[in-house]
Design a protein around this motif. Structure first.
Motif, PDB file in Angstrom:
ATOM      1  N   PRO A  73       0.835  -1.210   0.000  1.00 15.56           N
ATOM      2  CA  PRO A  73       0.000   0.000   0.000  1.00 15.56           C
ATOM      3  C   PRO A  73       0.868   1.259   0.000  1.00 15.56           C
ATOM      4  O   PRO A  73       1.880   1.335   0.695  1.00 15.56           O
ATOM      5  CB  PRO A  73      -0.796  -0.112   1.302  1.00 15.56           C
ATOM      6  N   ARG A  74       0.440   2.230  -0.778  1.00 15.51           N
ATOM      7  CA  ARG A  74       1.155   3.504  -0.811  1.00 15.51           C
ATOM      8  C   ARG A  74       0.416   4.503   0.064  1.00 15.51           C
ATOM      9  O   ARG A  74      -0.817   4.598   0.006  1.00 15.51           O
ATOM     10  CB  ARG A  74       1.259   4.032  -2.238  1.00 15.51           C
ATOM     11  N   ALA A  75       1.162   5.231   0.872  1.00 17.07           N
ATOM     12  CA  ALA A  75       0.563   6.196   1.797  1.00 17.07           C
ATOM     13  C   ALA A  75       1.102   7.595   1.535  1.00 17.07           C
ATOM     14  O   ALA A  75       2.201   7.768   1.009  1.00 17.07           O
ATOM     15  CB  ALA A  75       0.831   5.792   3.246  1.00 17.07           C
ATOM     16  N   ALA A  76       0.287   8.572   1.885  1.00 15.52           N
ATOM     17  CA  ALA A  76       0.681   9.977   1.819  1.00 15.52           C
ATOM     18  C   ALA A  76       0.292  10.643   3.134  1.00 15.52           C
ATOM     19  O   ALA A  76      -0.589  10.149   3.859  1.00 15.52           O
ATOM     20  CB  ALA A  76       0.014  10.678   0.641  1.00 15.52           C
ATOM     21  N   VAL A  77       0.945  11.751   3.450  1.00 14.53           N
ATOM     22  CA  VAL A  77       0.687  12.462   4.699  1.00 14.53           C
ATOM     23  C   VAL A  77       0.420  13.924   4.379  1.00 14.53           C
ATOM     24  O   VAL A  77       1.194  14.568   3.646  1.00 14.53           O
ATOM     25  CB  VAL A  77       1.891  12.349   5.662  1.00 14.53           C
ATOM     26  N   LEU A  78      -0.685  14.457   4.920  1.00 18.89           N
ATOM     27  CA  LEU A  78      -1.021  15.880   4.786  1.00 18.89           C
ATOM     28  C   LEU A  78      -0.996  16.514   6.170  1.00 18.89           C
ATOM     29  O   LEU A  78      -1.677  16.042   7.090  1.00 18.89           O
ATOM     30  CB  LEU A  78      -2.410  16.053   4.166  1.00 18.89           C
ATOM     31  N   ILE A  79      -0.216  17.569   6.315  1.00 19.63           N
ATOM     32  CA  ILE A  79      -0.101  18.276   7.587  1.00 19.63           C
ATOM     33  C   ILE A  79      -0.973  19.515   7.542  1.00 19.63           C
ATOM     34  O   ILE A  79      -0.807  20.380   6.682  1.00 19.63           O
ATOM     35  CB  ILE A  79       1.366  18.674   7.856  1.00 19.63           C
ATOM     36  N   PHE A  80      -1.950  19.608   8.448  1.00 15.07           N
ATOM     37  CA  PHE A  80      -2.835  20.764   8.522  1.00 15.07           C
ATOM     38  C   PHE A  80      -2.418  21.661   9.681  1.00 15.07           C
ATOM     39  O   PHE A  80      -2.021  21.181  10.737  1.00 15.07           O
ATOM     40  CB  PHE A  80      -4.286  20.321   8.747  1.00 15.07           C
ATOM     41  N   GLY A  81      -2.544  22.958   9.487  1.00 14.71           N
ATOM     42  CA  GLY A  81      -2.304  23.901  10.585  1.00 14.71           C
ATOM     43  C   GLY A  81      -1.383  25.036  10.212  1.00 14.71           C
ATOM     44  O   GLY A  81      -0.180  24.851  10.043  1.00 14.71           O
TER      45      GLY A  81
ATOM     46  N   LEU B 189       4.821  15.969  13.458  1.00 17.00           N
ATOM     47  CA  LEU B 189       4.152  14.818  12.850  1.00 17.00           C
ATOM     48  C   LEU B 189       4.633  14.564  11.419  1.00 17.00           C
ATOM     49  O   LEU B 189       4.771  13.410  10.997  1.00 17.00           O
ATOM     50  CB  LEU B 189       2.631  15.006  12.889  1.00 17.00           C
ATOM     51  N   GLY B 190       4.893  15.637  10.675  1.00 19.03           N
ATOM     52  CA  GLY B 190       5.420  15.444   9.329  1.00 19.03           C
ATOM     53  C   GLY B 190       6.697  14.620   9.317  1.00 19.03           C
ATOM     54  O   GLY B 190       6.856  13.715   8.500  1.00 19.03           O
TER      55      GLY B 190
ATOM     56  N   VAL C  32       4.744  13.655   1.460  1.00 20.45           N
ATOM     57  CA  VAL C  32       4.470  14.380   2.704  1.00 20.45           C
ATOM     58  C   VAL C  32       4.313  15.851   2.346  1.00 20.45           C
ATOM     59  O   VAL C  32       5.241  16.491   1.847  1.00 20.45           O
ATOM     60  CB  VAL C  32       5.601  14.188   3.722  1.00 20.45           C
ATOM     61  N   THR C  33       3.125  16.398   2.599  1.00 20.21           N
ATOM     62  CA  THR C  33       2.781  17.756   2.158  1.00 20.21           C
ATOM     63  C   THR C  33       2.308  18.585   3.339  1.00 20.21           C
ATOM     64  O   THR C  33       1.528  18.121   4.163  1.00 20.21           O
ATOM     65  CB  THR C  33       1.656  17.708   1.101  1.00 20.21           C
ATOM     66  N   GLY C  34       2.758  19.819   3.397  1.00 22.49           N
ATOM     67  CA  GLY C  34       2.231  20.697   4.427  1.00 22.49           C
ATOM     68  C   GLY C  34       3.258  21.684   4.951  1.00 22.49           C
ATOM     69  O   GLY C  34       4.426  21.635   4.570  1.00 22.49           O
ATOM     70  N   PRO C  35       2.784  22.595   5.791  1.00 19.09           N
ATOM     71  CA  PRO C  35       1.391  22.707   6.224  1.00 19.09           C
ATOM     72  C   PRO C  35       0.458  23.166   5.092  1.00 19.09           C
ATOM     73  O   PRO C  35       0.806  24.069   4.337  1.00 19.09           O
ATOM     74  CB  PRO C  35       1.427  23.754   7.337  1.00 19.09           C
TER      75      PRO C  35
END
Length: 408
Positions: free
Chosen positions: A173-181, A199-200, A219-222
């Protein structure tokens, strides 16, 4: 889209996440052994031949026939097929791993033998056989490992021993991470109302240890605190990822846009808040592609420890299902100190294992926004709703993850 926010029992939430992943498990790929580590067997691993395939010497020494003394008539090295011993009083020099010749009565260790000037060999073979018999480890066609087994170096080695060159495995499985704030800093020291994003940098590592593939570019963000920015970021991440983990915005504050963004994308909630402390405002939603393929959004709370609890509670079971693995039963540990309950919620209490005492003892600095305790813990003591744990009680333990395929 359902928006029921009644907290789901923690154990039930884990099972929902796992079953959703199992239904959506990826296709089977045939990969070379060198690429199989960290994958999951899609089919049982069976022996292609007897193991060992032939009688195999366990020592360096002599293969003898009849009684002493023995006259050497040759040498057998590993990788060769020897001629049979046909005459009593004869022997052949033999190396560890070599095929034992037909007609041999025993093997004599070289260090327990003597060879006279005339070449004759004497000694007393041990009573226990000094060779491995065909099929001693496995017989041809015997199932060695079931489908769903995590492939680690030992599994790769076993497959090679059997004669496999490729293995049928599930896709990763491929995962991605979005950082909000908007309040988050991606570098430097926190201050002036802004905090450093923790967290990123860490969530991708937890995801990899549960078997997900995460590229640094995933990994994207904030992400800006607007609904349009959240929708765009989710849509972009879902174009390639099977699982998107978001951090923060799981409640309904003035800049919490995750729920409206999921509604705009037509997502279906599988879990919307879990009866666990810390970390209860977590969620898991599913989006279905036109071709029927499922993709998932896991909403992790913004507080770091709460986010990790959400990850091990929902994302870990989801990834186990996507890999086609079983959801393991939780081991039990003995508490080294009392652990309070949390009323009607499951309490996940960070704890360190003491292998000498065989106990798990809660650590300090365990506020939902803290990471100091997490850095010293091996997992979480699980205290079920309506209970508490006294020192010496046996309770479930949720381990923090190791590398994919690695055994605890």
């Amino acid at each position: 889209m359902s928006v029921d926010s009644t907290p789901v029992d923690w154990e039930k939430a884990r099972r929902i996440a796992y079953e959703a992943g199992r239904v959506a498990a990826g296709p089977v790929n045939e990969v070379p052994l060198a690429q199989a580590d960290g994958r999951t067997l899609a089919e049982p691993l069976s022996a292609l031949t007897d193991l060992p395939a032939f009688p195999t010497a366990s020592i360096d020494g002599w293969a003898v026939r009849g009684g002493a003394p023995w006259r050497p008539v040759g040498r057998v090295l590993a990788g060769h097929t020897p001629a049979p011993l046909t005459d009593d009083g004869t022997c052949v020099e033999i190396a560890t791993g070599a095929m034992v010749p037909a007609g041999a009565d025993a093997l004599l260790r070289v260090e327990e033998s003597r060879q006279a000037a005339d070449g004759l060999v004497t000694g007393v073979p041990r009573s226990a056989p000094e060779w491995r018999l065909p099929g001693e480890e496995a017989t041809r066609g015997e199932q060695l490992l079931p489908a769903g087994t995590a492939v680690d170096p030992a599994v790769v080695g076993l497959a090679a021993t059997c004669g496999y060159e490729t293995l049928p495995v599930r896709s990763v499985p491929r995962a991605a991470v979005l950082i909000f704030g908007d309040e988050l800093l991606t570098g430097g020291v926190p201050g002036a109302g802004r905090v450093r994003d923790s967290l990123g940098p860490q969530v991708p590592g937890w995801l990899r240890r549960h078997g997900a593939h995460v590229d640094p570019a995933d990994v994207t963000g904030p992400v800006r605190d607007t609904l349009d920015a959240h929708v765009d970021a989710l849509r972009h991440a879902l174009a390639t990822a099977d699982v998107v983990c978001t951090t923060g915005g799981t409640m309904h504050g003035p800049v919490d846009h995750l729920h409206p963004a999921l509604a705009a994308l037509g997502a279906e909630y599988l879990v919307n808040t879990v009866a666990v402390r810390p970390g209860f405002p977590m969620l898991l939603a599913r989006l279905t592609d036109p071709d029927g393929r499922s993709r998932f959004v896991a909403g992790l709370p913004g507080n770091p420890q709460s986010a990790v609890i959400a990850l091990v509670s929902l994302v870990a079971p989801l990834l186990a299902g996507l890999h086609g693995r079983e959801l393991p039963d939780l081991p039990h540990v003995t508490t080294g100190a009392a652990v309070a309950g949390r009323g009607g919620y499951t309490h996940l209490a960070l704890a360190a294992l003491d292998p000498d005492r065989g106990t798990a003892t809660p650590v300090g600095h365990v506020g939902s926004a803290m990471l100091r305790g997490l850095s010293r813990a091996h997992g979480f003591v699980v205290v079920r709703p309506g209970t508490q744990a006294a020192a010496g009680d046996r309770v479930p333990f949720l381990p923090l993850p190791l590398y994919p395929g690695e055994r605890p």
